[in-house]
Motif scaffolding. Structure first.
Motif, PDB file in Angstrom:
ATOM      1  N   GLY A 117      25.753  -8.119  66.254  1.00 42.76           N
ATOM      2  CA  GLY A 117      26.349  -9.422  66.008  1.00 42.76           C
ATOM      3  C   GLY A 117      25.472 -10.331  65.162  1.00 42.76           C
ATOM      4  O   GLY A 117      24.251 -10.311  65.252  1.00 42.76           O
ATOM      5  N   LEU A 118      26.117 -11.140  64.336  1.00 43.59           N
ATOM      6  CA  LEU A 118      25.417 -12.098  63.477  1.00 43.59           C
ATOM      7  C   LEU A 118      26.093 -13.451  63.597  1.00 43.59           C
ATOM      8  O   LEU A 118      27.311 -13.558  63.541  1.00 43.59           O
ATOM      9  CB  LEU A 118      25.471 -11.625  62.027  1.00 43.59           C
ATOM     10  CG  LEU A 118      25.060 -12.619  60.931  1.00 43.59           C
ATOM     11  CD1 LEU A 118      23.609 -13.038  61.067  1.00 43.59           C
ATOM     12  CD2 LEU A 118      25.310 -12.018  59.553  1.00 43.59           C
ATOM     13  N   THR A 119      25.288 -14.487  63.778  1.00 40.90           N
ATOM     14  CA  THR A 119      25.821 -15.845  63.797  1.00 40.90           C
ATOM     15  C   THR A 119      25.172 -16.607  62.655  1.00 40.90           C
ATOM     16  O   THR A 119      23.954 -16.563  62.487  1.00 40.90           O
ATOM     17  CB  THR A 119      25.505 -16.540  65.134  1.00 40.90           C
ATOM     18  OG1 THR A 119      26.003 -15.729  66.182  1.00 40.90           O
ATOM     19  CG2 THR A 119      26.165 -17.898  65.219  1.00 40.90           C
TER      20      THR A 119
ATOM     21  N   ASP B  96      35.508 -10.759  65.846  1.00 42.33           N
ATOM     22  CA  ASP B  96      34.501 -11.501  65.091  1.00 42.33           C
ATOM     23  C   ASP B  96      34.386 -10.852  63.717  1.00 42.33           C
ATOM     24  O   ASP B  96      35.182  -9.971  63.380  1.00 42.33           O
ATOM     25  CB  ASP B  96      33.173 -11.576  65.850  1.00 42.33           C
ATOM     26  CG  ASP B  96      32.455 -10.229  65.935  1.00 42.33           C
ATOM     27  OD1 ASP B  96      31.368 -10.193  66.525  1.00 42.33           O
ATOM     28  OD2 ASP B  96      32.976  -9.224  65.414  1.00 42.33           O
ATOM     29  N   THR B  97      33.383 -11.257  62.920  1.00 43.32           N
ATOM     30  CA  THR B  97      33.374 -10.742  61.547  1.00 43.32           C
ATOM     31  C   THR B  97      33.162  -9.237  61.503  1.00 43.32           C
ATOM     32  O   THR B  97      33.737  -8.551  60.656  1.00 43.32           O
ATOM     33  CB  THR B  97      32.293 -11.436  60.676  1.00 43.32           C
ATOM     34  OG1 THR B  97      30.998 -11.122  61.182  1.00 43.32           O
ATOM     35  CG2 THR B  97      32.490 -12.925  60.635  1.00 43.32           C
ATOM     36  N   LEU B  98      32.384  -8.680  62.405  1.00 39.61           N
ATOM     37  CA  LEU B  98      32.142  -7.233  62.379  1.00 39.61           C
ATOM     38  C   LEU B  98      33.432  -6.471  62.636  1.00 39.61           C
ATOM     39  O   LEU B  98      33.778  -5.546  61.907  1.00 39.61           O
ATOM     40  CB  LEU B  98      31.077  -6.845  63.412  1.00 39.61           C
ATOM     41  CG  LEU B  98      30.542  -5.420  63.243  1.00 39.61           C
ATOM     42  CD1 LEU B  98      29.600  -5.354  62.043  1.00 39.61           C
ATOM     43  CD2 LEU B  98      29.820  -4.937  64.494  1.00 39.61           C
ATOM     44  N   ALA B  99      34.159  -6.863  63.676  1.00 34.32           N
ATOM     45  CA  ALA B  99      35.407  -6.171  64.015  1.00 34.32           C
ATOM     46  C   ALA B  99      36.447  -6.384  62.922  1.00 34.32           C
ATOM     47  O   ALA B  99      37.234  -5.493  62.609  1.00 34.32           O
ATOM     48  CB  ALA B  99      35.918  -6.657  65.367  1.00 34.32           C
ATOM     49  N   THR B 100      36.464  -7.573  62.330  1.00 38.91           N
ATOM     50  CA  THR B 100      37.405  -7.851  61.242  1.00 38.91           C
ATOM     51  C   THR B 100      37.084  -6.972  60.041  1.00 38.91           C
ATOM     52  O   THR B 100      37.968  -6.355  59.449  1.00 38.91           O
ATOM     53  CB  THR B 100      37.319  -9.329  60.818  1.00 38.91           C
ATOM     54  OG1 THR B 100      37.541 -10.157  61.943  1.00 38.91           O
ATOM     55  CG2 THR B 100      38.346  -9.642  59.741  1.00 38.91           C
ATOM     56  N   SER B 101      35.809  -6.910  59.700  1.00 39.30           N
ATOM     57  CA  SER B 101      35.399  -6.116  58.543  1.00 39.30           C
ATOM     58  C   SER B 101      35.718  -4.650  58.757  1.00 39.30           C
ATOM     59  O   SER B 101      36.132  -3.948  57.824  1.00 39.30           O
ATOM     60  CB  SER B 101      33.896  -6.272  58.291  1.00 39.30           C
ATOM     61  OG  SER B 101      33.563  -7.625  58.271  1.00 39.30           O
ATOM     62  N   SER B 226      33.864  -6.661  69.040  1.00 39.05           N
ATOM     63  CA  SER B 226      33.100  -7.827  68.593  1.00 39.05           C
ATOM     64  C   SER B 226      31.818  -8.005  69.384  1.00 39.05           C
ATOM     65  O   SER B 226      31.862  -8.337  70.562  1.00 39.05           O
ATOM     66  CB  SER B 226      33.936  -9.102  68.760  1.00 39.05           C
ATOM     67  OG  SER B 226      35.128  -9.006  68.020  1.00 39.05           O
ATOM     68  N   PRO B 227      30.673  -7.764  68.747  1.00 37.10           N
ATOM     69  CA  PRO B 227      29.412  -7.960  69.461  1.00 37.10           C
ATOM     70  C   PRO B 227      29.163  -9.418  69.848  1.00 37.10           C
ATOM     71  O   PRO B 227      28.493  -9.702  70.825  1.00 37.10           O
ATOM     72  CB  PRO B 227      28.334  -7.479  68.480  1.00 37.10           C
ATOM     73  CG  PRO B 227      29.017  -7.198  67.203  1.00 37.10           C
ATOM     74  CD  PRO B 227      30.482  -7.236  67.394  1.00 37.10           C
TER      75      PRO B 227
END
Lengths: 328, 266, 373
Positions: A117-119, B96-101, B226-227
């Motif tokens: 994860g990245l924020t 989140d962005t990882l799962a979306t990507s 999503s992490p």
């Protein structure tokens, strides 16, 4: 390395490490647990010793140095490969980047490679009882404040925008450097850089802006008020720096590294003075951290007046000229 | 040859300051807030359309979202995209962005042959700017962010790209297809579709793909994939004093100067 | 009954709204202060397909229909009513030629009118009055080869800039419609009117002195022009005026609403005061009831109902919206107190526009008579 290890990617420009790296180290040292260790990941051999020593004054415990000139030039593919190789062999709990041009593409790519994860561009953070970093980010143009955690995946990746946190050089950790050789296989550049031109002055200017107590920013409303002449004069008198909105850059009144807002820089001076800008959300988000905001605009309905401590509705040219006269 | 454009539908930013949270679920209330195409994505579409005009590409708009996202995809077609694909299903929600990507890249892998992926650099709601880069990583293709200009050369299948990076104007040549670029909302001025464009778009169907259609692992999609997770959301009301005075008289000047003196000392 | 706009109509509405806000919005200040006819915007109307929105594709239109036409006019009027008035006038000859023209006439004029390359006008009203078209004095004499026209028309919108003008004249057989091209000998634009409202759109007198009109410019059937003219004015002129009045009212309501929320009196916004709330409520009521009548009228047009069958619906919509617009504007002026008629808020300009909508396509008295007949 372990869960208790915090890794900071040090970003350098030529011989110097940029200020935001020290801001990150300072902030994380403030919030970490006592026995968490801070490691600095540095790729490249060009950095001057002074900048390395400063890392330890800010609270770094170890410098993990890929001291190889091959890595002096930044390349997205190469750098992300080296970083992820490092992470695979050492497993820190946290990896921190600056939200700069580099960080904003490097961090996401590393996060995707590591499937973690990245924020992005946090406004605050702290560790919870499970050693999860609770990350506070603004959303929807700053109208929402969201707290995020990355409970399972490691490392937890976070980016920090320059100028949000202060540098605190009050620790005197011993200098501890570990030299590393880059992995034997490194991918080739897939994109050919043909040539490049420097278009802004030296990066010294870039970082000075974050140290100013007062920043003056002008917007498109200056078009009928003699462009930025009055603003520049006021800035000289107050010994401050001049920034502006993106339209101000399009008009050629400010360089690109002085654009404030979502597509530019974030500043948090003691006093931010916005002149002739209507106050669109993607602009105001760039100075939300300012202690006090003064806005001058001739339109009393401009949204900026919802976003200031002191607002002056007046003809800008008249006000600034009178101000200049009065300030003699 | 296909050009893929990534599109996200977001609430109209004019309404950001009027957002409310559901008092029970603590999620955003989106009803009553008009939805639009993320501004930078519109520029991505515009770039794709201009490339299409000169080099006869086929432009495919791809988005992940709930059913209502079809509105934006219809607009993308009205702007000139040839096709639009919506990745949708309950397995994708909460990503989140990882799962979306991951989901977007699976869809692109299914489309299979393409020269370029063009995306907006950042969305106005989340503003992370992460998704396009992560899509590039999942697809393992060269990625150049925040470009200033792009010219494609059909004769040798290369592209010349420029961008400003760390205060330096870089000129690059991409020789390996496909590649991914991102553009900012200042890159160009997206055109308004005409009435005729709207009518033509209404006759085209939006293709929907579910998790099976894109061969996606359900553990890498949506909340499961999503992490990061949101643990709390609050409406931020700024605490500015908002003292507004009118006029450029002596009094105004005095107040201005006095406040500066006062605030500098604090 | 489905009161929702369909997907297309919503997309259109959004697009016109965006266009009006981005491209007309920035001009409002200037257009009210020093009115001029913004030919660039007119060209954009053509480019985007607004003008021929109800015209079949084969003639250069989009065939989206009358509700689409009404929505377009309303959205433009929401930003700047005078520019919406362009459609009221320009689409009259468009409709007239579409309804009664020969193939040659349609191919010659319609595509150019739809694209905005040609601007059109319709000259019916005479100094003797518009409400009684049959009392007109303009005469058309047939000399064996061509028509010779003599007469005067008054209050003809867009005549000054028109490339083509449809007009009415009496022949031996009766009320007849003709087409005249700009520059035709004997066809002259007279003095410009000085109305207080809709100033960006030129309105002038037109004179015919021994103007020769070729036989191929006869529109429709000789002597059968009255019904066609009344149908055109009803279908296009009155409906557009209704849409315009609706958009204008919405524009002014927004201004008043915003002012009420910001203006502080006795420590709180005047919006909190009951009398202000009532005033705003009444404005809203006018707008919503006007919208229902206007959209229904256009929807029935699209269902194929003739202007004759719709005469009452059209009259009702025009009456309620145009009279309503005057009330909305004057109430708003009251609400704004000392700021009411200041230039800054533009409401006084919109009130003038609203007054000039009353005679457009038929006065309120005519509307009332039509409703009861």
């Amino acid at each position: 390395m372990s869960e208790k290890d915090i890794l900071v990617f040090a970003e350098h420009k030529g011989q110097s490490i940029i200020d935001v790296t020290y801001e990150i180290i300072s902030k994380i040292c403030e919030v970490k647990n006592k026995d968490d260790k801070v490691g600095i990941l540095l790729l490249g051999s060009a950095v001057d010793d002074n900048y390395i020593e400063r890392l330890f004054r800010c609270g770094a415990n170890t410098l993990l140095h890929y001291n190889d000139k091959l890595l002096n030039e930044y390349d997205l593919d190469r750098h992300s490969y080296v970083i992820t190789e490092f992470i695979h062999h050492n497993k820190p709990g946290v990896l921190l980047f600056a939200a700069t041009d580099i960080g904003m593409e490097l961090a996401p790519k590393v996060a995707a490679r590591l499937k973690t994860g990245l924020t992005a561009h946090i406004t605050d953070l702290y560790f919870d009882e499970n050693h999860n970093l609770v990350q506070q980010v603004p959303g929807f143009g700053g109208n929402l404040l969201v707290n995020i955690i990355c409970p399972d995946k490691r490392p937890q990746l976070i980016t920090f925008k320059p100028g949000v946190f202060e540098i605190k050089e009050n620790r005197n950790n011993p200098k501890n450097v570990v030299s590393l050789s880059p992995p034997s296989f490194i991918p080739q550049n897939r994109i050919k850089l043909i040539n490049s031109y420097v278009i802004t002055e030296s990066d010294q200017n870039e970082e000075e802006i974050f140290k100013k107590d007062i920043i003056i920013s002008g917007g498109w409303g200056m078009k009928n008020c003699g462009d930025f002449e009055l603003i520049n004069k006021l800035a000289e008198k107050l010994n401050t720096a001049v920034c502006g909105t993106r339209p101000a850059y399009d008009e050629g009144w400010i360089p690109e590294n002085r654009v404030i807002g979502q597509s530019g820089i974030n500043v948090a001076p003691k006093i931010f003075i916005s002149i002739g800008a209507s106050g669109a959300m993607h602009y105001t988000t760039g100075f939300s951290g300012a202690k006090k905001i003064i806005a001058i605009n001739k339109d009393k309905n401009a949204p900026i007046f919802e976003y200031c401590d002191l607002g002056i509705v007046a003809d800008i040219e008249v006000f600034l000229s009178k101000l200049a006269a009065g300030m003699k | 040859m296909n050009l893929i454009v990534l599109v996200k539908q977001i609430p109209d930013s004019e309404y950001f300051s009027k957002l409310q949270l559901d008092p029970v679920k603590h999620t955003l209330i989106r009803e009553g807030i008009p939805a639009v195409i993320n501004p930078a994505d519109k520029c991505a579409i515009e770039l794709a359309i201009s490339l299409k005009k000169h080099h006869s590409f086929k432009v495919i708009a791809v988005s992940m979202g709930p059913e209502a996202t079809k509105n934006s995809l219809k607009k993308a077609i009205a702007m000139g995209c040839d096709e639009a694909i919506l990745i949708t299903g309950k397995e994708f929600s909460g990503a989140d962005t990882l799962a979306t990507s991951y989901a977007l890249s699976q869809a692109i892998i299914k489309i299979h042959s393409y020269s370029m992926v063009i995306a907006g650099n950042v969305t106005l709601d989340g503003s992370t700017g992460q998704t396009p880069i992560q899509v590039g990583e999942f697809l393992d293709i060269p990625t150049i962010t925040n470009i200033n200009s792009l010219s494609y050369h059909k004769v040798d299948n290369t592209a010349d790209i420029s961008r400003i990076f760390r205060g330096v104007e870089q000129h690059m040549k991409v020789v390996e297809m496909p590649f991914l670029v991102t553009v900012s909302q200042n890159f160009n001025k997206p055109h308004l579709p005409s009435v005729m464009d709207i009518i033509k778009a209404s006759k085209k169907d939006i293709v929907t793909w579910g998790i099976r259609d894109i061969n996606a692992d359900k553990n890498q999609c949506g909340i499961k994939g999503s992490p990061t997770e949101t643990i709390s959301t609050t409406i931020y009301k700024n605490k500015r004093e908002k003292v507004v005075i009118i006029g450029a008289d002596k009094n105004a000047i005095k107040i201005f100067v006095d406040n500066i003196k006062k605030w500098l000392v604090v | 009954m489905d009161f929702e706009l369909n997907e297309n109509e919503k997309m259109l509405q959004n697009m016109v709204r965006e266009f009006a806000q981005k491209e007309i919005g920035p001009l409002v200040e200037k257009l009210d202060k020093e009115p001029y006819f913004p030919i660039d915007i007119i060209k954009r109307f053509g480019e985007l397909g607004f003008i021929g929105i109800f015209v079949p594709e084969q003639y250069g239109g989009n065939d989206m229909g009358h509700l689409a036409r009404i929505i377009t006019i309303e959205e433009i009027a929401k930003v700047y009513a005078p520019l919406a008035f362009f459609f009221q006038a320009d689409q009259l000859p468009l409709y007239a030629i579409l309804s009664k023209g020969t193939e040659e006439q349609k191919t010659k004029y319609l595509p150019k009118l739809c694209s905005g390359e040609f601007i059109g006008a319709m000259a019916v009203t005479e100094p003797s009055g518009g409400s009684d078209p049959n009392a007109a004095q303009t005469r058309a004499e047939w000399d064996g080869n061509k028509w010779i026209i003599n007469g005067r028309k008054a209050f003809i919108t867009l005549a000054e800039v028109a490339d083509v003008c449809v007009f009415t004249a009496k022949t031996d057989k009766g009320f007849t419609t003709f087409i005249v091209d700009r520059g035709t000998d004997g066809f002259n634009i007279g003095h410009r009117e000085t109305h207080a409202g809709l100033k960006a759109i030129p309105v002038s007198e037109v004179t015919f002195s021994n103007c020769f009109i070729p036989k191929e410019n006869l529109l429709g059937v000789e002597g059968k022009g009255l019904g066609a003219t009344i149908a055109t004015v009803g279908a296009i002129g009155r409906t557009a005026a209704a849409a315009m009045a609706l958009g204008l009212s919405e524009n002014v309501y927004e201004i008043a609403y915003k002012y009420a929320k910001e203006r502080i009196l006795y420590g709180k916004p005047i919006f909190e005061l009951e009398p202000i709330k009532y005033e705003l409520a009444q404005m809203r009521f006018i707008i919503e009831s006007g919208r229902l009548l206007t959209y229904k009228m256009a929807w029935l047009q699209d269902k194929g109902k003739s202007p004759r069958e719709l005469a009452e619906d059209i009259a009702m919509a025009k009456y309620v919206t145009s009279e309503g617009a005057i009330k909305v504007c004057s109430d708003a002026i009251h609400l704004l107190g000392a700021y009411g008629t200041t230039e800054e808020y533009h409401i006084i300009n919109r009130l003038h526009d609203a007054y000039d909508l009353i005679p457009a396509g038929g006065t309120s008295d005519i509307m009332l008579l039509t409703m009861v007949n």
